[in-house]
Design a protein around this motif. Structure first.
Motif, mmCIF file in Angstrom:
data_model
loop_
_atom_site.group_PDB
_atom_site.id
_atom_site.type_symbol
_atom_site.label_atom_id
_atom_site.label_comp_id
_atom_site.label_asym_id
_atom_site.label_seq_id
_atom_site.Cartn_x
_atom_site.Cartn_y
_atom_site.Cartn_z
ATOM 1 N N VAL A 418 43.012 29.487 41.443
ATOM 2 C CA VAL A 418 43.741 30.747 41.274
ATOM 3 C C VAL A 418 43.392 31.295 39.894
ATOM 4 C CG1 VAL A 418 46.029 31.832 41.110
ATOM 5 C CG2 VAL A 418 45.625 30.004 42.782
ATOM 6 N N ALA A 419 42.935 32.537 39.862
ATOM 7 C CA ALA A 419 42.441 33.108 38.610
ATOM 8 C C ALA A 419 43.592 33.635 37.758
ATOM 9 C CB ALA A 419 41.439 34.221 38.895
ATOM 10 N N VAL A 420 43.435 33.497 36.429
ATOM 11 C CA VAL A 420 44.464 34.010 35.525
ATOM 12 C C VAL A 420 44.363 35.523 35.377
ATOM 13 C CG1 VAL A 420 44.764 31.897 34.172
ATOM 14 C CG2 VAL A 420 42.974 33.532 33.516
ATOM 15 N N SER A 421 43.208 36.076 35.788
ATOM 16 C CA SER A 421 42.997 37.520 35.679
ATOM 17 C C SER A 421 41.978 37.943 36.722
ATOM 18 C CB SER A 421 42.459 37.852 34.281
ATOM 19 O OG SER A 421 41.210 37.201 34.095
ATOM 20 N N PRO A 422 41.926 39.231 37.065
ATOM 21 C CA PRO A 422 40.945 39.672 38.067
ATOM 22 C C PRO A 422 39.506 39.353 37.657
ATOM 23 C CG PRO A 422 42.578 41.383 37.688
ATOM 24 C CD PRO A 422 42.841 40.318 36.658
ATOM 25 N N GLU A 423 39.192 39.451 36.352
ATOM 26 C CA GLU A 423 37.814 39.157 35.896
ATOM 27 C C GLU A 423 37.483 37.681 36.064
ATOM 28 O OE1 GLU A 423 40.128 40.343 33.219
ATOM 29 O OE2 GLU A 423 39.964 42.074 34.562
ATOM 30 N N GLY A 424 38.499 36.857 36.111
ATOM 31 C CA GLY A 424 38.278 35.413 36.196
ATOM 32 C C GLY A 424 38.130 34.907 37.619
ATOM 33 N N ARG A 425 38.128 35.822 38.600
ATOM 34 C CA ARG A 425 37.990 35.388 39.992
ATOM 35 C C ARG A 425 36.576 34.899 40.276
ATOM 36 N NH1 ARG A 425 39.299 40.506 43.220
ATOM 37 N NH2 ARG A 425 38.262 41.335 41.367
ATOM 38 N N ILE A 426 36.445 33.939 41.165
ATOM 39 C CA ILE A 426 35.118 33.462 41.574
ATOM 40 C C ILE A 426 34.514 34.476 42.534
ATOM 41 C CG2 ILE A 426 33.836 31.630 42.746
ATOM 42 C CD1 ILE A 426 36.208 29.731 42.009
ATOM 43 N N PRO A 431 42.368 34.354 44.896
ATOM 44 C CA PRO A 431 43.658 34.924 44.502
ATOM 45 C C PRO A 431 43.808 34.934 42.983
ATOM 46 C CG PRO A 431 43.943 32.715 45.386
ATOM 47 C CD PRO A 431 42.502 33.061 45.562
ATOM 48 N N THR A 432 44.548 35.899 42.479
ATOM 49 C CA THR A 432 44.928 35.842 41.066
ATOM 50 C C THR A 432 46.396 35.447 41.035
ATOM 51 O OG1 THR A 432 45.710 38.110 40.915
ATOM 52 C CG2 THR A 432 43.354 37.734 40.504
ATOM 53 N N ILE A 433 46.835 35.074 39.848
ATOM 54 C CA ILE A 433 48.214 34.612 39.700
ATOM 55 C C ILE A 433 49.191 35.711 40.127
ATOM 56 C CG2 ILE A 433 48.235 35.233 37.237
ATOM 57 C CD1 ILE A 433 50.106 32.264 38.907
ATOM 58 N N ALA A 434 48.761 36.971 40.025
ATOM 59 C CA ALA A 434 49.644 38.082 40.391
ATOM 60 C C ALA A 434 49.923 38.125 41.894
ATOM 61 C CB ALA A 434 49.031 39.398 39.928
ATOM 62 N N GLY A 462 27.962 31.127 50.589
ATOM 63 C CA GLY A 462 27.245 30.197 49.733
ATOM 64 C C GLY A 462 27.975 30.136 48.413
ATOM 65 N N VAL A 463 27.406 29.378 47.481
ATOM 66 C CA VAL A 463 28.051 29.215 46.183
ATOM 67 C C VAL A 463 27.130 29.795 45.118
ATOM 68 C CG1 VAL A 463 29.024 27.512 44.585
ATOM 69 C CG2 VAL A 463 29.124 27.101 47.045
ATOM 70 N N ASP A 464 27.705 30.506 44.167
ATOM 71 C CA ASP A 464 26.920 31.122 43.095
ATOM 72 C C ASP A 464 25.895 32.121 43.616
ATOM 73 O OD1 ASP A 464 28.238 29.573 41.056
ATOM 74 O OD2 ASP A 464 27.077 27.858 41.775
ATOM 75 N N VAL A 465 26.233 32.767 44.712
ATOM 76 C CA VAL A 465 25.424 33.875 45.213
ATOM 77 C C VAL A 465 26.070 35.141 44.648
ATOM 78 C CG1 VAL A 465 24.612 35.106 47.249
ATOM 79 C CG2 VAL A 465 24.909 32.607 47.330
ATOM 80 N N PRO A 466 25.403 35.795 43.675
ATOM 81 C CA PRO A 466 26.057 36.904 42.978
ATOM 82 C C PRO A 466 26.371 38.067 43.919
ATOM 83 C CG PRO A 466 24.070 36.202 41.830
ATOM 84 C CD PRO A 466 24.058 35.526 43.159
ATOM 85 N N LEU A 467 27.492 38.713 43.656
ATOM 86 C CA LEU A 467 27.840 39.932 44.388
ATOM 87 C C LEU A 467 26.861 41.035 44.000
ATOM 88 C CD1 LEU A 467 31.702 40.258 43.882
ATOM 89 C CD2 LEU A 467 30.537 39.898 46.071
ATOM 90 N N ARG A 468 26.614 41.940 44.922
ATOM 91 C CA ARG A 468 25.761 43.073 44.628
ATOM 92 C C ARG A 468 26.390 43.963 43.546
ATOM 93 N NH1 ARG A 468 21.322 44.660 47.596
ATOM 94 N NH2 ARG A 468 21.178 42.815 48.882
ATOM 95 N N ASP A 469 27.657 44.279 43.753
ATOM 96 C CA ASP A 469 28.364 45.095 42.768
ATOM 97 C C ASP A 469 29.490 44.272 42.186
ATOM 98 O OD1 ASP A 469 26.859 47.515 43.493
ATOM 99 O OD2 ASP A 469 27.915 47.249 45.407
ATOM 100 N N GLY A 470 29.154 43.443 41.219
ATOM 101 C CA GLY A 470 30.145 42.547 40.643
ATOM 102 C C GLY A 470 30.846 43.176 39.460
ATOM 103 N N TRP A 471 31.295 42.351 38.548
ATOM 104 C CA TRP A 471 31.927 42.850 37.330
ATOM 105 C C TRP A 471 31.335 42.077 36.151
ATOM 106 C CZ3 TRP A 471 34.621 40.497 41.424
ATOM 107 C CH2 TRP A 471 35.049 39.176 41.206
ATOM 108 N N ARG A 472 31.661 42.508 34.979
ATOM 109 C CA ARG A 472 31.074 41.875 33.794
ATOM 110 C C ARG A 472 31.629 40.467 33.623
ATOM 111 N NH1 ARG A 472 27.298 44.313 31.268
ATOM 112 N NH2 ARG A 472 27.357 42.646 29.724
ATOM 113 N N LEU A 473 30.743 39.579 33.233
ATOM 114 C CA LEU A 473 31.126 38.180 33.094
ATOM 115 C C LEU A 473 31.274 37.809 31.617
ATOM 116 C CD1 LEU A 473 28.481 36.553 35.501
ATOM 117 C CD2 LEU A 473 30.627 37.689 36.106
ATOM 118 N N VAL A 474 32.075 36.801 31.361
ATOM 119 C CA VAL A 474 32.143 36.246 30.006
ATOM 120 C C VAL A 474 31.940 34.737 30.079
ATOM 121 C CG1 VAL A 474 33.633 37.981 28.939
ATOM 122 C CG2 VAL A 474 34.668 36.047 30.172
#
Lengths: 686, 276
Positions: A418-426, A431-434, A462-474
């Protein structure tokens, strides 16, 4: 047919007599470097199962051997002034010298040509089959190391092999703490007058005790003194007894052309499971059988022999290595209560489990179960059903289930990431905590930020297959995770503050939701894990110098905001070169515990995609074992455990406290392709 | 377990007519898939070409590579070849990929042998991620991906990118060990459900010696292991039935039996053995 056997040990002699007995016309010669009565070592051990095989292969030797046997069914464990006893372990032993005499005596009348005192320095000519039965340092093998794919590696402790005139009445393990470290003894009787007495300790202990500089007599005196109480006034005898390292011998193939390896020449198994002679004699039987089956077509028989023996031997070698490693680190279990210490010892190689031991010795597992369950009830549940207490939380049993599996009956249910924020989603589905709520209780909420593994396709794809339109990663450093992964931004001070706040906010929310266990994700290369590993953290600031700094800040913040059980999911090792080693991972676990982590969820790898995992049943058990024993923190462990017996054994032996169980579905019926269709189609139209 | 059959693209005496006839009959027979092997330095038919031919004369069976040596091809070309067969067959391709076992295939192809595992991962990511799909057609949708190989990394790669595991043959016990590793990796990577498990074996039900001679030659590069593979050749209906039963018990989804003799009568014998 001419057969030349190099080495008149148990393997060589037994093969010689079996061949000659089976086929009189075969010319069998055995070459031995030493004299007929020269022998090293003391007793050798057989199990009941091996005796059955010997009986079938040659009744005469079986009779002669069993006539002189020492037999026992007990294992005694001397530990902290207590003796723990387990029954039902049927073993027999014989003096090695006696065994060789019996085999020689049987060989001669059969017409085997025994040549002693012959130094064999090369592979003999003129034979249709050359057998290398010349032990762990085989001359025959060394002539073809490359072709055979030979590997010889030391394993386990330093050890020395003595005899004693104290006749033990059980297989006896003795553990003795000294100022230099822990020493242990493996002792067993092999005739009416004598016992084998093997002393071992880790190399570091051996050096601290100065044993590397003592002579043969001095080290015997040292051992006699150290174990004086156990020897009850009896002596130790030396027979070229010097400290050794056990060589683990493996070969990719066991034959090359007309040359074949047998016994220790082909494979060794650490002495602590006592299988070397057993394997050697079983090899001889298998080779004879293969030659008979293939009507002396040597090439075909050698393939058969290898196919039959290799899987068996590999399993034994794996168990032997587990056992050797156990004795190498046994000092880290010295805090255990005697009954658990003993159960851990008995189950060390993986060959005996809780269920297996219950069959052999029901009294022992009952004693363990009642101790484990802290109950003196007459009927006690096995360790899997013992409650587990952490802080104020009492879980009804030790079984943890993953999300998506039926939760009924489990002691604890994992939420999944469960992600602490939307950017932290896999993935967009994470799901996010919200928007998360517990589906079952008691529940462990796995809170994380996916870091550079964010913005991927759903895991059904699959795993680690990047989304076409993803978001910025940190991430800790701007290094992409896998092929086609985006380059993440290096997490800056502001970003760190935000992440810390997100974790604290999520923890507060978890408390409102009535979550039982909060689990922070420091594993698998996600954001916090990316700080922990040198493979993903290339920072030159304070967070690079101290890679634990940021993860511990998050842990401290959450610990302040969360009163209940706090767990951390940790990749204990990166399984990669230049990555976090197991020792480093254990140090991290220790730091986590010091910062208030109540439970470590042991996982490994996935720090980088090209790591070197070895997935198999129970692949995380030994890591959990080490974290629990060396960092002294309770552990939760998975690693594809599929049976209640796995859980009972792990939890009972103190290798973990909670286990993720991947139970197969409980049904006994299965689908069947309707037979009529097959029959119809069997006639193919041309 | 579903039973598939191999297309004899690597056996001596194969020609175009035989391959097409074989494919036609397999499609009409009790087999659920038709599979090919891959080897560059050998007298064998290229896997995608063979499957394209098979696609033209079949309508039902899945067409599978068991396996193709991925790193011998640039990723985009591999995707194009696979998607083309997938299109020609109306969406029936199962693409098994692995690094292969032979150095000379790499040398002759002019491709670095080192780094082959990493390149295979990149190809899998390329295929699975539909990279360049907007400019390199045909569409790859629905291609079933398998990964083969015995290393720890191969299982992880399978669980990361593929739909299932392609085992390289051996007794049911060896398959069981591989299946446990595949399932463990699948769980560890957090994949839902379970991996599809494909197994394989060799058979010769007519001219056994001819079949064994082919295996000895095909696997000569493995040295002494060739004889082990010969020893495992299934040469009787009973051996085949035991083998199928063993694989079924260990949870195999698709078991492909590869011919060692290029003779269409072998297909009839296999069909009978499987049915009996």
């Amino acid at each position: 047919v001419k057969v030349s056997i190099v080495g008149a040990g148990p393997a060589g002699l037994y093969l010689a007599l079996l061949l000659k007995k089976t086929e009189r016309a075969v010319d069998v010669r055995v070459f031995e470097r030493n004299a007929p009565d020269a022998t090293f070592g003391w007793g050798v051990v057989f199990s009941e199962e091996t005796l059955g095989a010997l009986r079938e292969a040659d009744y005469d030797t079986h009779l002669a051997i069993t006539d002189t046997f020492a037999r026992w069914d007990r294992v005694d464990i001397h530990y902290r002034d207590r003796v723990l006893t387990s029954r039902g372990h049927s073993f027999s032993a014989i003096a090695r010298k006696q065994l060789l005499e019996i085999l020689q005596r049987r060989c001669r009348p059969l017409g085997v040509d025994l040549e002693f005192g012959v130094e064999v320095d090369r592979v003999p000519d003129g034979a249709d089959l050359v057998v290398g039965a010349d032990g762990a340092n085989s001359v025959v093998r060394r002539a073809y190391e490359r072709e055979l794919g030979t590997s010889v590696e030391p394993e386990g402790c330093k050890y020395v092999w003595f005899g004693t005139d104290l006749v033990f009445d059980a297989f006896t393990f003795i553990f003795r703490e000294t100022e230099h470290g822990l020493f242990q003894v493996h002792a067993y009787p092999f005739d009416e007058r004598t016992s084998t007495f093997i002393v071992e300790c880790p190399e570091a202990t051996w050096r601290r005790a100065g044993l590397d500089e003592l002579s043969e007599e001095e080290s015997l005196a040292f051992c006699e003194h150290l174990f004086a109480r156990d020897l009850e006034g009896h002596e130790l005898f030396s027979n070229r007894s010097i400290w050794l390292s056990f060589p683990k011998v493996t070969n990719g193939v066991w034959h090359h052309g007309r040359i074949v390896l047998l016994g220790d020449a082909a494979h060794t198994a650490h002495f602590s499971i006592g299988s070397g002679t057993k394997l050697a004699m079983e090899d001889a039987i298998a080779l004879r059988d293969a030659l008979v089956r293939r009507a002396w077509d040597v090439e075909a028989a050698l393939v058969d022999y290898e196919l039959e023996r290799q899987p068996v031997v590999e399993r034994t070698q794996r168990a032997a290595s587990e056992s050797a490693a156990y004795f190498g680190r046994v000092a880290s279990y010295a805090h255990m209560e005697p009954i658990q210490f003993a159960f851990n010892l008995l189950t060390r190689s993986g060959r005996i489990t809780h269920a297996g031991l219950t069959v052999r010795d029901p009294a022992f597992t009952r004693a363990l179960d009642s101790w484990f369950g802290r109950t003196d009830a007459f009927v006690t549940p096995p360790p899997m059903f013992a409650p587990f207490r952490l802080r104020a939380l009492e879980l009804p049993n030790r079984v943890v289930v993953r999300p998506g599996t039926p939760a009924a009956g489990a002691g604890l249910v994992l939420s999944g990431f469960v992600a602490v924020s939307p950017e932290g989603r896999i993935t967009p589905e994470t799901p996010t905590i919200a928007d998360w709520a517990p589906a079952a209780r008691p529940v462990a909420l796995q809170l994380g930020h996916a870091g550079r593994r964010s913005a991927c396709c759903p895991r059904s794809v699959g795993v680690d297959v990047p989304l076409r339109d993803g978001w910025r990663l940190v991430s800790a450093s701007p290094l992409p995770y896998g092929p086609f992964s985006a380059v993440p931004d290096e997490l800056d001070e502001d970003g760190m503050t935000t992440v810390r706040e997100d974790f604290v906010r999520a923890a507060t929310r978890a408390a409102e939701l009535g979550v039982d266990v909060l689990e922070l994700d420091f594993a698998h290369g996600y954001l916090l894990a990316s700080f922990l590993s040198p493979l993903s953290n290339h920072r030159t600031d304070a967070y690079g110098e101290d890679r634990l700094r940021f993860p511990l800040q998050v842990l401290d913040d959450v610990r302040d905001a969360w009163d209940a059980v706090l767990s951390v999911r940790l990749s204990v090792t990166d399984w990669a070169r230049r990555g976090v080693s197991v020792d480093e991972g254990i140090a991290v676990a220790r730091a986590l515990a010091e910062h208030g982590c109540d439970l470590v969820h042991v996982v490994a790898g996935q720090t980088i995609p090209e790591d070197r995992p070895e997935h198999r049943r129970g692949f995380l058990t030994s890591l959990s074992d080490r974290v629990r024993a060396e960092a002294r923190v309770p552990t939760l462990v998975g690693g594809h455990l599929t049976t209640p017996d796995d859980v009972n054994t792990i939890v009972g032996a103190g290798r973990g406290d909670l286990c993720i169980l991947d139970l197969p579905p409980a049904h006994v019926e299965r689908e069947r392709t309707p037979a009529p269709e097959l029959v119809d189609r069997a006639v193919i139209p041309s | 377990v579903n039973i598939g059959v191999g297309l004899p693209t690597t056996t001596p005496g194969t020609d175009g007519a035989l391959l097409l006839e074989w494919a036609r009959r397999a499609d009409a027979g009790p087999f659920s898939s038709l599979a090919v092997l891959d080897r560059l330095v050998y007298d064998s038919v290229e896997p995608f070409a063979a499957l394209a031919g098979a696609a033209a004369v079949t309508a039902r069976v899945r067409l599978a590579t068991m396996i193709v040596i991925g790193p011998l091809h640039p990723a985009a070309l591999l995707a194009k070849q696979a998607a083309s067969v997938h299109t020609l067959s109306g969406g029936r391709l199962t693409l098994g990929l692995a690094v292969g076992a032979r150095l000379d295939d790499y040398q002759v192809a002019g491709v670095e042998h080192r780094g082959r595992g990493r390149r295979l991962s990149e190809q899998l990511a390329y295929l699975r991620g539909d990279v360049d799909a907007d400019r390199i057609g045909p569409a790859r949708d629905g291609i079933e991906l398998l990964v083969g190989g015995g290393s720890g990394q191969a299982y992880a790669r399978m669980a990361r990118y593929a739909d299932g595991y392609a085992h390289n043959g051996g007794p049911p016990r060896a398959f069981a060990g591989a299946a446990a590793r595949a399932r463990a990796a699948w769980r560890d990577l957090g994949r839902p459900g379970r991996p599809r498990l494909w197994g394989q074996g060799y058979f010769a039900l007519g001219d056994i010696e001819r079949g064994n001679a082919y295996l000895r030659d095909y696997y000569a590069f493995t040295g002494p292991f060739a004889e082990r593979i010969v020893a495992a050749n299934l040469t009787s209906a009973r051996a085949i039935r035991d083998f199928v039963r063993g694989y079924e018990e260990e949870g195999c989804d698709e078991l492909v039996l590869f011919p060692t003799v290029a003779d269409v009568a072998e297909l009839d014998r296999l069909a009978e053995a499987v049915a009996g």
